[in-house]
Design a protein around this motif. Structure first.
Motif, PDB file in Angstrom:
ATOM      1  N   LEU A 156      35.166  41.969  56.255  1.00 37.76           N
ATOM      2  CA  LEU A 156      34.255  41.595  57.346  1.00 37.76           C
ATOM      3  C   LEU A 156      34.511  42.431  58.590  1.00 37.76           C
ATOM      4  CD1 LEU A 156      34.233  37.712  56.913  1.00 37.76           C
ATOM      5  CD2 LEU A 156      32.616  39.398  56.027  1.00 37.76           C
ATOM      6  N   LYS A 157      35.766  42.856  58.773  1.00 34.39           N
ATOM      7  CA  LYS A 157      36.110  43.728  59.888  1.00 34.39           C
ATOM      8  C   LYS A 157      36.747  44.996  59.329  1.00 34.39           C
ATOM      9  CE  LYS A 157      37.045  40.125  63.322  1.00 34.39           C
ATOM     10  NZ  LYS A 157      38.065  39.589  64.261  1.00 34.39           N
ATOM     11  N   LYS A 158      36.551  46.100  59.981  1.00 35.58           N
ATOM     12  CA  LYS A 158      37.051  47.372  59.479  1.00 35.58           C
ATOM     13  C   LYS A 158      38.562  47.349  59.288  1.00 35.58           C
ATOM     14  CE  LYS A 158      36.790  52.330  60.424  1.00 35.58           C
ATOM     15  NZ  LYS A 158      36.304  53.355  61.382  1.00 35.58           N
ATOM     16  N   GLN A 159      39.268  46.650  60.134  1.00 42.77           N
ATOM     17  CA  GLN A 159      40.719  46.710  60.073  1.00 42.77           C
ATOM     18  C   GLN A 159      41.329  45.730  59.082  1.00 42.77           C
ATOM     19  OE1 GLN A 159      38.833  45.798  62.660  1.00 42.77           O
ATOM     20  NE2 GLN A 159      39.825  44.286  63.983  1.00 42.77           N
ATOM     21  N   ASN A 160      40.534  44.816  58.532  1.00 36.47           N
ATOM     22  CA  ASN A 160      41.084  43.781  57.649  1.00 36.47           C
ATOM     23  C   ASN A 160      40.461  43.834  56.261  1.00 36.47           C
ATOM     24  OD1 ASN A 160      42.569  42.842  59.826  1.00 36.47           O
ATOM     25  ND2 ASN A 160      41.115  41.232  60.337  1.00 36.47           N
ATOM     26  N   PHE A 161      41.287  43.559  55.257  1.00 34.54           N
ATOM     27  CA  PHE A 161      40.817  43.508  53.874  1.00 34.54           C
ATOM     28  C   PHE A 161      41.518  42.327  53.218  1.00 34.54           C
ATOM     29  CE2 PHE A 161      38.491  44.744  50.436  1.00 34.54           C
ATOM     30  CZ  PHE A 161      39.070  45.543  49.468  1.00 34.54           C
ATOM     31  N   LEU A 162      40.735  41.313  52.811  1.00 34.38           N
ATOM     32  CA  LEU A 162      41.296  40.087  52.277  1.00 34.38           C
ATOM     33  C   LEU A 162      41.169  40.057  50.757  1.00 34.38           C
ATOM     34  CD1 LEU A 162      40.746  39.440  55.313  1.00 34.38           C
ATOM     35  CD2 LEU A 162      40.305  37.091  54.604  1.00 34.38           C
ATOM     36  N   LEU A 163      42.211  39.591  50.102  1.00 38.98           N
ATOM     37  CA  LEU A 163      42.207  39.413  48.653  1.00 38.98           C
ATOM     38  C   LEU A 163      42.366  37.935  48.361  1.00 38.98           C
ATOM     39  CD1 LEU A 163      42.350  40.766  45.777  1.00 38.98           C
ATOM     40  CD2 LEU A 163      44.840  40.594  46.011  1.00 38.98           C
ATOM     41  N   GLY A 164      41.423  37.367  47.608  1.00 36.43           N
ATOM     42  CA  GLY A 164      41.452  35.950  47.299  1.00 36.43           C
ATOM     43  C   GLY A 164      41.685  35.679  45.824  1.00 36.43           C
ATOM     44  N   LEU A 165      42.460  34.639  45.563  1.00 40.42           N
ATOM     45  CA  LEU A 165      42.618  34.133  44.204  1.00 40.42           C
ATOM     46  C   LEU A 165      42.036  32.726  44.225  1.00 40.42           C
ATOM     47  CD1 LEU A 165      45.082  36.200  44.700  1.00 40.42           C
ATOM     48  CD2 LEU A 165      46.107  35.051  42.722  1.00 40.42           C
ATOM     49  N   GLU A 166      40.961  32.496  43.516  1.00 37.07           N
ATOM     50  CA  GLU A 166      40.289  31.200  43.562  1.00 37.07           C
ATOM     51  C   GLU A 166      41.023  30.137  42.756  1.00 37.07           C
ATOM     52  OE1 GLU A 166      35.660  32.554  44.354  1.00 37.07           O
ATOM     53  OE2 GLU A 166      36.274  31.801  42.376  1.00 37.07           O
ATOM     54  N   SER A 167      41.545  30.533  41.605  1.00 37.46           N
ATOM     55  CA  SER A 167      42.255  29.600  40.721  1.00 37.46           C
ATOM     56  C   SER A 167      43.375  30.377  40.057  1.00 37.46           C
ATOM     57  CB  SER A 167      41.296  29.020  39.690  1.00 37.46           C
ATOM     58  OG  SER A 167      41.986  28.125  38.823  1.00 37.46           O
ATOM     59  N   ALA A 168      44.564  30.318  40.669  1.00 40.90           N
ATOM     60  CA  ALA A 168      45.648  31.181  40.237  1.00 40.90           C
ATOM     61  C   ALA A 168      46.109  30.867  38.810  1.00 40.90           C
ATOM     62  CB  ALA A 168      46.822  31.046  41.206  1.00 40.90           C
ATOM     63  N   ALA A 169      46.506  31.933  38.109  1.00 39.96           N
ATOM     64  CA  ALA A 169      47.024  31.820  36.749  1.00 39.96           C
ATOM     65  C   ALA A 169      48.374  32.532  36.681  1.00 39.96           C
ATOM     66  CB  ALA A 169      46.047  32.468  35.773  1.00 39.96           C
ATOM     67  N   PRO A 170      49.240  32.106  35.756  1.00 44.20           N
ATOM     68  CA  PRO A 170      50.555  32.773  35.637  1.00 44.20           C
ATOM     69  C   PRO A 170      50.453  34.283  35.438  1.00 44.20           C
ATOM     70  CG  PRO A 170      50.566  30.716  34.433  1.00 44.20           C
ATOM     71  CD  PRO A 170      49.144  30.916  34.889  1.00 44.20           C
ATOM     72  N   SER A 171      49.361  34.755  34.815  1.00 42.77           N
ATOM     73  CA  SER A 171      49.180  36.191  34.602  1.00 42.77           C
ATOM     74  C   SER A 171      48.984  36.958  35.916  1.00 42.77           C
ATOM     75  CB  SER A 171      47.985  36.450  33.691  1.00 42.77           C
ATOM     76  OG  SER A 171      46.796  35.928  34.287  1.00 42.77           O
ATOM     77  N   GLN A 172      48.752  36.230  37.000  1.00 40.23           N
ATOM     78  CA  GLN A 172      48.582  36.872  38.294  1.00 40.23           C
ATOM     79  C   GLN A 172      49.894  36.964  39.074  1.00 40.23           C
ATOM     80  OE1 GLN A 172      45.191  34.291  39.467  1.00 40.23           O
ATOM     81  NE2 GLN A 172      44.011  36.189  39.648  1.00 40.23           N
ATOM     82  N   THR A 173      50.965  36.537  38.454  1.00 39.04           N
ATOM     83  CA  THR A 173      52.288  36.765  39.025  1.00 39.04           C
ATOM     84  C   THR A 173      52.527  38.268  39.094  1.00 39.04           C
ATOM     85  OG1 THR A 173      53.222  34.669  38.247  1.00 39.04           O
ATOM     86  CG2 THR A 173      54.766  36.492  38.650  1.00 39.04           C
ATOM     87  N   SER A 174      52.776  38.771  40.291  1.00 38.12           N
ATOM     88  CA  SER A 174      52.849  40.216  40.475  1.00 38.12           C
ATOM     89  C   SER A 174      53.268  40.522  41.908  1.00 38.12           C
ATOM     90  CB  SER A 174      51.485  40.857  40.183  1.00 38.12           C
ATOM     91  OG  SER A 174      51.564  42.267  40.189  1.00 38.12           O
ATOM     92  N   VAL A 175      53.435  41.801  42.184  1.00 43.84           N
ATOM     93  CA  VAL A 175      53.587  42.266  43.560  1.00 43.84           C
ATOM     94  C   VAL A 175      52.278  42.951  43.947  1.00 43.84           C
ATOM     95  CG1 VAL A 175      54.892  43.659  45.186  1.00 43.84           C
ATOM     96  CG2 VAL A 175      56.065  42.579  43.256  1.00 43.84           C
ATOM     97  N   TYR A 176      51.709  42.544  45.053  1.00 44.55           N
ATOM     98  CA  TYR A 176      50.413  43.051  45.491  1.00 44.55           C
ATOM     99  C   TYR A 176      50.595  43.980  46.691  1.00 44.55           C
ATOM    100  CZ  TYR A 176      48.409  39.609  42.406  1.00 44.55           C
ATOM    101  OH  TYR A 176      48.060  38.894  41.286  1.00 44.55           O
ATOM    102  N   PHE A 177      49.981  45.150  46.583  1.00 49.68           N
ATOM    103  CA  PHE A 177      50.048  46.128  47.657  1.00 49.68           C
ATOM    104  C   PHE A 177      48.652  46.420  48.170  1.00 49.68           C
ATOM    105  CE2 PHE A 177      54.411  47.314  47.805  1.00 49.68           C
ATOM    106  CZ  PHE A 177      54.891  47.122  46.524  1.00 49.68           C
ATOM    107  N   CYS A 178      48.568  46.486  49.478  1.00 48.44           N
ATOM    108  CA  CYS A 178      47.372  46.947  50.146  1.00 48.44           C
ATOM    109  C   CYS A 178      47.615  48.384  50.609  1.00 48.44           C
ATOM    110  CB  CYS A 178      47.073  46.055  51.346  1.00 48.44           C
ATOM    111  SG  CYS A 178      45.668  46.573  52.332  1.00 48.44           S
TER     112      CYS A 178
END
Lengths: 113, 114
Positions: A69-91
């Protein structure tokens, strides 16, 4: 000049919970990216954005949504988390050319139980 | 689409020894090439990149890489490593004027022993 920052640094979720990861950059970069890093898999692109109000799918987009929504921000959403989404997330962020350096945040370590 | 192969998942080496981390990419068209380093519990940062010109590229911390178009390779070298060089190293490739999304290799873990 903070570069690329990520919030939070760590998070533990239960299966089915939702959350949002926030990425912010102060370099006026056009492009922003979300990656996940898993052992032996390297970096895999989840979603990316080429400018404010735009988003596109990467290599592994399922189960994730993003907004710019803003140039400086980028949001990542998980609506319904699952064990397979266990990870390290980098922007990461970069200017507009394929030869430009990507600048990475420090990462968010997410565990889904 | 480009692909990147880092031939070694792990490279152990003793301190002060030379090291080479190998990277090959798939396409023979013009490319931009990058090496990034990730120290433990940190994000990635750029070591060096090749855009054009001299095929020998010098980067930070004494690292250098050589672009070899005929062999589609971009191997990373350092003549004498330090304990502090222990990290994960990623090779990446993108195409001039093409997709701004680089393709990353799976990474090579450099482990420097005293």
């Amino acid at each position: 000049n903070a570069g690329v920052t990520q919030t939070p640094k760590f998070r533990v979720l239960k299966t089915g919970q939702s959350m949002t990861l926030l990425c912010a950059q102060d370099m006026n970069h056009e492009y922003m990216y979300w990656y996940r890093q898993d052992p032996g898999m390297g970096l895999r692109l989840i979603h990316y954005s080429v400018g404010e109000g735009t988003t596109a799918k990467g290599e592994v987009p399922d189960g994730y949504n993003v907004s710019r929504l803003k140039k400086q921000n980028f949001l990542l959403g998980l609506e319904s988390a699952a064990p397979s989404q266990t990870s390290v997330y980098f922007c990461a962020s970069s200017y507009s050319d394929s030869g430009d350096t990507q600048y990475f945040g420090p990462g968010t370590r997410l565990t889904v139980l | 689409a480009q692909s990147v192969t880092q031939l070694d998942s792990q490279v152990p080496v003793f301190e002060e020894a030379p090291v080479e981390l190998r990277c090959n990419y798939s396409s023979s068209v013009s490319v931009y090439l990058f090496w990034y380093v990730q120290y433990p519990n940190q994000g990635l940062q750029l070591l060096l990149k090749y855009l054009s010109g001299s095929t020998l590229v010098k980067g930070i911390n004494g690292f250098e890489a050589e672009f070899n178009k005929s062999q589609t390779s971009f191997h990373l070298r350092k003549p004498s490593v330090h304990i502090s060089d222990t990290a994960e190293y990623f090779c990446a490739v993108s195409e001039p004027g093409g997709s701004y999304i680089p393709t990353f290799g799976r990474g090579t873990s450099l482990i420097v022993h005293p």
